[in-house]
Motif scaffolding. Structure first.
Motif, short mmCIF file in Angstrom:
data_model
loop_
_atom_site.label_atom_id
_atom_site.label_comp_id
_atom_site.label_asym_id
_atom_site.label_seq_id
_atom_site.Cartn_x
_atom_site.Cartn_y
_atom_site.Cartn_z
N ARG A 1 -1.83 8.11 -1.85
CA ARG A 1 -1.79 7.45 -0.56
C ARG A 1 -3.00 6.51 -0.42
N GLY A 2 -2.71 5.28 -0.01
CA GLY A 2 -3.78 4.29 0.16
C GLY A 2 -3.96 3.36 -1.02
N ARG B 1 -3.44 0.39 -3.54
CA ARG B 1 -2.85 -0.94 -3.46
C ARG B 1 -2.16 -1.24 -4.78
N TYR C 1 7.96 7.05 -3.70
CA TYR C 1 6.79 6.49 -3.00
C TYR C 1 7.27 5.59 -1.86
N GLU D 1 8.44 -0.97 5.56
CA GLU D 1 8.43 0.21 4.69
C GLU D 1 9.47 0.04 3.59
N ARG E 1 4.01 -4.73 6.70
CA ARG E 1 4.53 -3.92 7.80
C ARG E 1 5.98 -3.45 7.59
N GLU F 1 4.24 0.30 1.95
CA GLU F 1 4.26 -0.61 3.09
C GLU F 1 3.89 -2.01 2.61
N THR G 1 0.84 -1.20 0.00
CA THR G 1 0.00 0.00 0.00
C THR G 1 0.87 1.24 0.00
N LYS H 1 1.98 4.31 1.34
CA LYS H 1 1.83 4.88 2.67
C LYS H 1 2.08 6.38 2.67
N ASN H 2 3.04 6.81 1.84
CA ASN H 2 3.40 8.23 1.82
C ASN H 2 4.19 8.53 0.56
#
Length: 507
Positions: A189-190, A192, A165, A173, A171, A168, A154, A156-157
């Protein structure tokens, strides 16, 4: 509450911290103790003006603590670059008689006191930092243990500095650099997405960094391997891939089972498999090409969807692909993309042309070869043309030919063949001698730039032995100097490359 020398404040509290941290973070108790030791050593480093190397050891049962400052032992004649961390052998042996170059010596020092507020703050910050790094290392180890290169994650930021980019994945990064992302896609962000594990690098400040890619050719391979079970099982094989990320790709596939159609299997029922891959590539179009041992057949297939009239081989791994005028744009593709990808896929240099232009190019090649043979051998224009049309491109080809091979040519008598072969041998000997002398005085940069050996030979034999001479020529001059043995397209490319290399040096 005071802290006794050699002890840590509040033993029961430390034991509770170790047990709870080990349980919550899924770490071994010993790992947690090592993180505490590292954090305590950091206090000594900070209190020593951020200089020196320190080591702290905690006895696991009694929680007794010992601390040392540590130096690397270097040769007495070696200059000391870091006085706080390096010590000459002679001085080191005053501390430890068995000290050796490349080893270390330790001096016991006072252990850090945790009843000091500043020390406690440093310890807390460093311990949390070490804990995060250890947890990340464990998560990364668990991720890598699965052996998957194709990873789902995903967004994340987005790094505001590099615009990379941050993805994640389970879990962990990971980082998808802009250059490794598909150019035209705009991730948010968000989102998939699936990525390919590209590399893992050690960062001195952040530990192991995981880098992903979506632009790599292997990413396309992995997507097909995941979507097409026959590839995973080894029934189908991906032979080669050519890709312009975000726009178009070509993939060559062959079947090891004659009953399995490689293209249809990869496309899937109603295009379901290739559509799934395309969706993962943000709409990138994928052409699936059946690989063939017949190179010409493979070349023709690689240019799909264009319809090809004929192919004319013009050199090693090079050919003219002749298409009708109304099909020319489709064969070349937008911005030359179709022919570029086909060239990458097959490993052939492909020149797309229409019948009229192809005829003109072939006549130009015939003219160049006639002049080439006539220049080095005493033969007439018709014989030179016949030799080229029969597949002899160079003097070396003739010198290495079998007599029976030449006798098969219509109109060539036994006497004529003997004369041609003798002349070829003599011409080759003269050329080799001349070439050896020119090569010895040639500029290395020119030798490096011109990869085509036949073209390099032509330049050297015509006294073009450095980049500057080549860069100062215009196209007509180069062709005149080489008796048109170098075609116009190749002449343009050579002069432009030479100018690109010479100009920066002049500046």
């Amino acid at each position: 509450m005071s802290q006794e020398p050699g002890e840590i404040l509040d033993k029961s509290l430390i034991i509770d911290i170790v047990r709870q941290t080990a349980r919550d973070r899924e770490l071994d108790s010993d790992q947690v103790f090592e993180l505490i030791e590292e954090a305590l050593a950091r206090i000594l480093h900070r209190n020593n003006g951020r200089a020196g190397s320190f080591l702290v050891s905690i006895e696991r049962d009694s929680l007794a603590m010992e601390s040392w400052q540590v130096w690397e032992v270097i040769d007495d004649d070696e200059p000391i670059e870091q006085v706080d961390t390096q010590m000459p052998l002679e001085a080191a042996r005053e501390i430890d008689a068995e000290a050796a170059i490349g080893g270390e010596v330790r001096l016991a020092c006072e252990s850090p006191r945790l009843d000091n507020h500043a020390n406690a703050q440093i310890f807390k910050q460093k311990f949390v930092s070490c804990l995060r790094r250890a947890e990340r290392s464990k998560l990364l180890a668990d991720l890598l243990e699965r052996g998957d290169r194709l990873l789902g994650g995903t967004v994340k930021n987005i790094d505001k500095t590099t615009h990379d980019y941050i993805i994640e994945v389970q879990r962990v990064e990971c980082r998808l650099r802009r250059g490794d992302a598909i150019p035209k896609e705009n991730l948010r962000r968000g989102d998939r997405i699936r990525c390919l594990l590209l590399e893992i690098k050690e960062d001195p400040n952040r530990g192991k960094m995981v880098y992903l890619t979506r632009a790599n050719e292997d990413f396309l391979k992995e997507l097909f391997r995941r979507e097409v079970p026959e590839i995973e099982k080894g029934i189908l094989e991906i032979v080669s891939v050519a890709r312009d990320p975000g726009y178009r790709s070509k993939i060559a596939v062959r079947s090891k089972d004659t009953r399995v159609d490689p293209v249809g299997t990869c496309v899937g029922m109603r295009g379901s498999r290739v559509q799934s891959v395309t969706a993962d590539l943000s709409g990138e179009k994928v052409d699936i090409i059946p690989w063939s041992e017949d190179e010409m057949s493979f070349v023709l297939q690689s240019l799909a969807p264009a319809e090809i009239e004929s192919v004319r081989v013009t050199g090693p791994k090079a050919c003219d692909v002749i298409v009708a005028q109304d099909n020319l744009a489709k064969a070349i593709g937008k911005s030359g993309m179709n022919v570029k990808l086909a060239s990458q896929l097959t490993g052939w240099q492909l020149n797309i042309t229409d019948p009229e232009d192809a005829e003109s190019r072939e006549n130009e090649r015939i003219d160049r070869k006639q002049k080439y043979f006539m220049r080095y051998m005493n033969i007439d224009e018709n014989v030179a043309r016949i030799l080229y049309e029969e597949g002899f491109n160079t003097i070396e080809d003739l010198a290495d030919a079998e007599k029976a091979e030449l006798l098969e040519i219509e109109g060539f008598s036994d006497e004529a063949v003997d004369d041609i072969m003798a002349q070829a041998q003599q011409a080759l000997a003269r050329m080799e001698k001349d070439l050896s002398e020119k090569t010895a005085s040639a500029e290395p940069e020119l030798m490096e730039m011109v990869e085509d050996k036949a073209m390099l030979r032509t330049l050297l034999l015509n006294d073009i032995i450095n980049l500057e001479t080549l860069a100062e020529m215009d196209i007509d001059e180069l062709q005149d100097r080489t008796k048109n043995e170098i075609g116009e397209a190749d002449a343009i490319a050579l002069v432009m490359q030479a100018r690109e290399r010479v100009t920066p040096a002049a500046e």
